[in-house]
Design a protein around this motif. Structure first.
Motif, PDB file in Angstrom:
ATOM      1  N   THR A  90       0.743  -1.268  -0.020  1.00 49.17           N
ATOM      2  CA  THR A  90      -0.141  -0.102  -0.032  1.00 49.17           C
ATOM      3  C   THR A  90       0.875   1.292  -0.039  1.00 49.17           C
ATOM      4  OG1 THR A  90      -0.047  -0.108   2.479  1.00 49.17           O
ATOM      5  CG2 THR A  90      -2.078  -1.101   1.131  1.00 49.17           C
ATOM      6  N   GLY A  91       2.119   0.866   0.208  1.00 45.81           N
ATOM      7  CA  GLY A  91       2.905   2.470   0.276  1.00 45.81           C
ATOM      8  C   GLY A  91       4.484   2.104   0.540  1.00 45.81           C
ATOM      9  N   VAL A  92       5.207   2.986   0.385  1.00 46.06           N
ATOM     10  CA  VAL A  92       6.652   2.885   0.405  1.00 46.06           C
ATOM     11  C   VAL A  92       6.998   2.727   2.155  1.00 46.06           C
ATOM     12  CG1 VAL A  92       8.963   4.039   0.372  1.00 46.06           C
ATOM     13  CG2 VAL A  92       7.696   3.521  -1.616  1.00 46.06           C
ATOM     14  N   ILE A  93       6.481   3.884   2.822  1.00 44.42           N
ATOM     15  CA  ILE A  93       6.740   3.856   4.180  1.00 44.42           C
ATOM     16  C   ILE A  93       6.143   2.694   4.747  1.00 44.42           C
ATOM     17  CG2 ILE A  93       6.266   5.046   6.157  1.00 44.42           C
ATOM     18  CD1 ILE A  93       8.046   6.480   4.450  1.00 44.42           C
ATOM     19  N   PRO A  94       4.995   2.113   4.668  1.00 45.42           N
ATOM     20  CA  PRO A  94       4.836   0.867   5.175  1.00 45.42           C
ATOM     21  C   PRO A  94       5.601  -0.521   4.742  1.00 45.42           C
ATOM     22  CG  PRO A  94       2.672   1.902   4.410  1.00 45.42           C
ATOM     23  CD  PRO A  94       3.878   2.417   4.088  1.00 45.42           C
ATOM     24  N   ALA A  95       6.285  -0.210   3.570  1.00 46.35           N
ATOM     25  CA  ALA A  95       7.115  -1.207   2.995  1.00 46.35           C
ATOM     26  C   ALA A  95       8.225  -1.191   3.778  1.00 46.35           C
ATOM     27  CB  ALA A  95       7.263  -0.997   1.541  1.00 46.35           C
ATOM     28  N   VAL A 194      20.649  -3.959   2.081  1.00 43.90           N
ATOM     29  CA  VAL A 194      20.442  -2.604   1.756  1.00 43.90           C
ATOM     30  C   VAL A 194      18.905  -2.435   1.503  1.00 43.90           C
ATOM     31  CG1 VAL A 194      20.584  -0.432   0.256  1.00 43.90           C
ATOM     32  CG2 VAL A 194      22.834  -1.884   0.939  1.00 43.90           C
ATOM     33  N   VAL A 195      18.145  -1.725   1.931  1.00 43.07           N
ATOM     34  CA  VAL A 195      16.850  -1.404   1.548  1.00 43.07           C
ATOM     35  C   VAL A 195      16.914   0.132   1.120  1.00 43.07           C
ATOM     36  CG1 VAL A 195      16.121  -0.780   3.937  1.00 43.07           C
ATOM     37  CG2 VAL A 195      14.381  -1.277   2.016  1.00 43.07           C
ATOM     38  N   SER A 196      16.557   0.145  -0.472  1.00 46.76           N
ATOM     39  CA  SER A 196      16.692   1.433  -0.970  1.00 46.76           C
ATOM     40  C   SER A 196      15.170   1.811  -1.179  1.00 46.76           C
ATOM     41  CB  SER A 196      17.379   1.197  -2.339  1.00 46.76           C
ATOM     42  OG  SER A 196      17.908   2.314  -2.822  1.00 46.76           O
ATOM     43  N   ALA A 224      19.935  -6.785  -2.097  1.00 47.16           N
ATOM     44  CA  ALA A 224      19.100  -5.504  -2.163  1.00 47.16           C
ATOM     45  C   ALA A 224      17.657  -5.781  -1.940  1.00 47.16           C
ATOM     46  CB  ALA A 224      19.244  -4.871  -3.377  1.00 47.16           C
ATOM     47  N   ILE A 225      16.810  -4.666  -1.520  1.00 50.27           N
ATOM     48  CA  ILE A 225      15.395  -4.563  -1.157  1.00 50.27           C
ATOM     49  C   ILE A 225      15.103  -3.374  -1.806  1.00 50.27           C
ATOM     50  CG2 ILE A 225      13.335  -4.563   0.172  1.00 50.27           C
ATOM     51  CD1 ILE A 225      15.372  -6.085   2.169  1.00 50.27           C
ATOM     52  N   ILE A 226      14.445  -3.077  -2.832  1.00 44.49           N
ATOM     53  CA  ILE A 226      14.086  -1.962  -3.498  1.00 44.49           C
ATOM     54  C   ILE A 226      12.448  -1.808  -3.366  1.00 44.49           C
ATOM     55  CG2 ILE A 226      14.327  -0.689  -5.731  1.00 44.49           C
ATOM     56  CD1 ILE A 226      16.879  -2.045  -4.758  1.00 44.49           C
ATOM     57  N   CYS A 227      12.102  -0.365  -3.070  1.00 47.21           N
ATOM     58  CA  CYS A 227      10.934   0.113  -2.672  1.00 47.21           C
ATOM     59  C   CYS A 227      10.787   1.055  -3.614  1.00 47.21           C
ATOM     60  CB  CYS A 227      10.636   0.597  -1.406  1.00 47.21           C
ATOM     61  SG  CYS A 227      11.031  -0.567   0.045  1.00 47.21           S
ATOM     62  N   VAL A 228       9.576   0.858  -4.752  1.00 50.27           N
ATOM     63  CA  VAL A 228       9.442   1.978  -5.772  1.00 50.27           C
ATOM     64  C   VAL A 228       7.851   2.247  -5.631  1.00 50.27           C
ATOM     65  CG1 VAL A 228      11.167   1.398  -7.108  1.00 50.27           C
ATOM     66  CG2 VAL A 228       9.188   0.289  -7.312  1.00 50.27           C
ATOM     67  N   ASN A 243       5.303  -0.840  -4.912  1.00 52.23           N
ATOM     68  CA  ASN A 243       6.145  -2.366  -4.706  1.00 52.23           C
ATOM     69  C   ASN A 243       7.167  -2.564  -4.291  1.00 52.23           C
ATOM     70  OD1 ASN A 243       4.147  -3.693  -6.961  1.00 52.23           O
ATOM     71  ND2 ASN A 243       4.719  -1.746  -8.093  1.00 52.23           N
ATOM     72  N   ILE A 244       7.524  -3.543  -3.312  1.00 55.37           N
ATOM     73  CA  ILE A 244       8.918  -4.038  -2.832  1.00 55.37           C
ATOM     74  C   ILE A 244       9.325  -4.900  -4.096  1.00 55.37           C
ATOM     75  CG2 ILE A 244       9.968  -4.965  -1.037  1.00 55.37           C
ATOM     76  CD1 ILE A 244       7.614  -4.492   0.661  1.00 55.37           C
TER      77      ILE A 244
END
Length: 392
Positions: A90-95, A194-196, A224-228, A243-244
């Protein structure tokens, strides 16, 4: 331009956090990161079509959604994403919060590079974690990473996670592939994942190219974990979708379990349709024009500051629409300056201290607004400075 970014769309009285949070109707908001531009027509059309259907039940995610994500990043950024890497949320901050909870379920230390997006610190605190900062180094009107400090901090055996901001909010850097590779190599050496946060990835100024962190090395991608999300670049933050993206299957399953436990998966039909429309040819056309307009806004601001306010330098804006200004000439604490600007100049900026160590003495401007609004904001700031100190 095909799109009219000069058009002023009244937002006060619409439940807008940006415009309605301050009770004074004369205050111009340059604080929270949303834009004052109507979003791309394909997104509006998709949302109208969904609204007209009249039933807004639980949604399954169609193939078209995954095809939109993978196609967009392949064609736009040269990043080939496998469908199974994608975890819709639902969002990058929750991710980010879910990732922190995955790696630090009982609290602990997490590496950041400050000044950094304030919600990093909020999410860490809410998860019982301590932010350990390898501060960015200002060089003239830009910033660089302190790789020696990063190496030292990452070597702490109690640190297993780093939060990266790419492009960087609030200092406006679009990190180069070499810089990202060095971050990845340091973290690999010390067993730090790294979570980016790459929510601003579409907002690169002309002549700058965003590099997805997961594309700078195969070993780095597996760590890596990417949040977009399209919400920031397409001005639809109120539509909850993100999306994660996690290439490594073991990390992905660990994060997926926490996402499900925290019940942040399963985005709604409006978010699904809005993302699919954003990552389209029409969305790309709108975005290209937006980035030119933001760049022109920045150039206007840079020239204005150089002419009238040289004691208040702004950092080079390579990406985002957030301008980092050095206000130390006023010799006021940033938090106090924020309140004084609201009450006396009738403009609302963000105090630099909310972005952690290295933020004192700075203010952040959101320049994603029609040029006339930015002009008025700068005139008000200049009048405030002249009244306070006579600084030119």
């Amino acid at each position: 331009m095909k799109y009219n970014f000069d058009e002023i769309i009244p937002r006060r009285g619409t439940g807008s956090l940006k415009w309605d949070a301050c009770p004074d109707p004369d205050v111009l908001p340059f604080w929270v990161a949303d834009m004052d531009f109507i979003t791309a027509s394909p997104i509006r059309e998709a949302l109208v079509k969904r609204a007209q259907h009249g039933i807004y039940g639980y949604a399954s995610i169609p193939d078209a959604y995954y095809e939109a994500v993978t196609g967009w990043f392949a064609s736009r950024h040269g990043w080939k994403i496998d469908r199974e890497w994608i975890i819709p949320v639902t969002g990058v901050i929750p991710a980010l919060s879910a990732v922190i909870g995955t790696y630090m379920p009982h609290g602990g230390k997490v590496l950041v590079q400050s000044p950094a997006y304030n919600h990093f610190f909020i999410s860490l605190e809410q998860n019982g974690c301590e932010a350990v900062s390898a501060e960015l180094i200002r060089v003239g009107n830009t910033y660089r990473m302190d790789f020696d400090a990063l190496e030292e901090k990452a070597s702490d055996p109690d640190i297993s996670l780093m939060i990266l901001c790419n492009p960087q909010n609030p200092v406006g850097r679009v990190w180069s592939r070499d810089e990202l590779r060095r971050v990845g190599e340091i973290c690999l050496r010390h067993g730090v994942t790294v979570v980016s946060d790459e929510i601003h990835c579409e907002l690169a100024a002309p002549c700058y190219a965003y590099a997805p962190f997961a594309t700078v090395g195969e070993d780095i991608a597996r760590n890596a974990i990417i949040c977009v999300s399209p919400t920031k670049p397409f001005n639809m933050a109120g539509v909850k979708i993100a999306n994660i993206i996690i290439p490594d299957p073991d990390i992905r399953e660990r994060v997926r379990k926490v996402v499900e436990q925290r019940e942040i998966s399963g985005p709604g039909p409006f978010g699904i349709d809005a993302l699919t429309a954003a990552y389209s040819e029409g969305g790309a056309e709108w975005l290209d024009e937006l980035n030119v307009y933001i760049s022109d806004n920045y150039e206007y601001m840079r020239e204005y500051i150089a002419k009238y306010l040289p004691a208040f330098p702004i950092m080079k804006l390579e990406g985002t629409y957030l301008v980092w200004m050095d206000c130390s000439a006023l010799e006021m604490e940033s938090a106090a300056l924020e309140e004084a600007l609201k009450s006396e100049a009738r403009i609302w900026l963000n105090a630099g201290t909310m972005y952690g160590p290295g933020g004192e003495g700075y203010m952040r401007w959101n320049i994603a607004c029609p040029r006339t609004v930015l002009e008025e904001g700068l005139h008000r700031f200049r009048a405030f400075v002249e009244k306070k100190s006579g600084v030119r």
